[in-house]
Design an enzyme around this catalytic site. Structure first.
Site, PDB file in Angstrom:
ATOM      1  CE  LYS A  49      -3.415  -2.882   0.842  1.00  0.00           C
ATOM      2  NZ  LYS A  49      -2.965  -4.038   0.104  1.00  0.00           N
ATOM      3  N   GLY A  50       0.516   2.246  -0.750  1.00  0.00           N
ATOM      4  CA  GLY A  50       1.291   3.475  -0.772  1.00  0.00           C
ATOM      5  C   GLY A  50       2.257   3.567  -1.944  1.00  0.00           C
ATOM      6  CB  CYS A  51       3.704   1.219  -4.279  1.00  0.00           C
ATOM      7  SG  CYS A  51       5.128   0.844  -3.270  1.00  0.00           S
ATOM      8  CD  GLN A  52       3.259   7.106  -9.695  1.00  0.00           C
ATOM      9  OE1 GLN A  52       4.303   7.442  -9.157  1.00  0.00           O
ATOM     10  NE2 GLN A  52       2.830   7.653 -10.807  1.00  0.00           N
ATOM     11  CB  SER A  53       4.276   0.944  -9.940  1.00  0.00           C
ATOM     12  OG  SER A  53       5.351   1.071  -9.055  1.00  0.00           O
TER      13      SER A  53
END
Length: 140
Positions: A49-53
């Site tokens: 969670k919290g990753c753009q990809s």
């Protein structure tokens, strides 16, 4: 090798490159050599969670050491997670929990990432440490 020794190895490797284009290329190469996660672990539960990809990380206890596998749909992100897995995989959960991540600042990674990628990096580290906490509890 200890976590600190692996971190020092990464720092020394990054020092060999003169500029960030070469470092990015190296990270892409590292991503290509990442031990691939089994397709059955590419599930929402394992998404960071919290990753753009999209980044999937799976952890398994082998003996008393934690082994990580991962994958990402973005080549730079895949390189970042490859560095983290190289440093933290095959280590005792307690050592992962205690480890600092100053080596990331030493190689200048955070300052050369977009804000969203830098947030993703922090999320990846948090997730690896959360796996370590969960497995450490099982070992106690």
């Amino acid at each position: 090798m200890t976590i600190q020794e692996k971190q020092q190895e990464v720092v020394e490797e990054f020092e060999m490159f003169e500029d960030w284009m070469q470092r990015y290329e190296y990270m892409i190469e590292l991503g290509k050599s990442l031990p691939l996660i089994d397709e059955k672990y590419k599930i929402d539960e394992n998404l960071i969670k919290g990753c753009q990809s999209k980044v999937w990380v799976h952890a398994e206890l082998e003996g008393e050491k934690l082994a990580f596998t991962a994958d990402s749909d973005a080549i730079i992100t895949k390189g970042i997670v490859a560095i983290l897995i190289r440093v933290f995989s095959n280590q005792h959960p307690a050592e992962i929990i205690e480890a600092d991540t100053k080596f990331i600042d030493e190689i200048g990674l955070k300052e050369h990432l977009s804000p969203t990628r830098a947030n993703g990096l922090v999320s990846m580290i948090k997730q690896l440490k959360m796996y370590a906490v969960a497995y450490q509890t099982q070992l106690n």
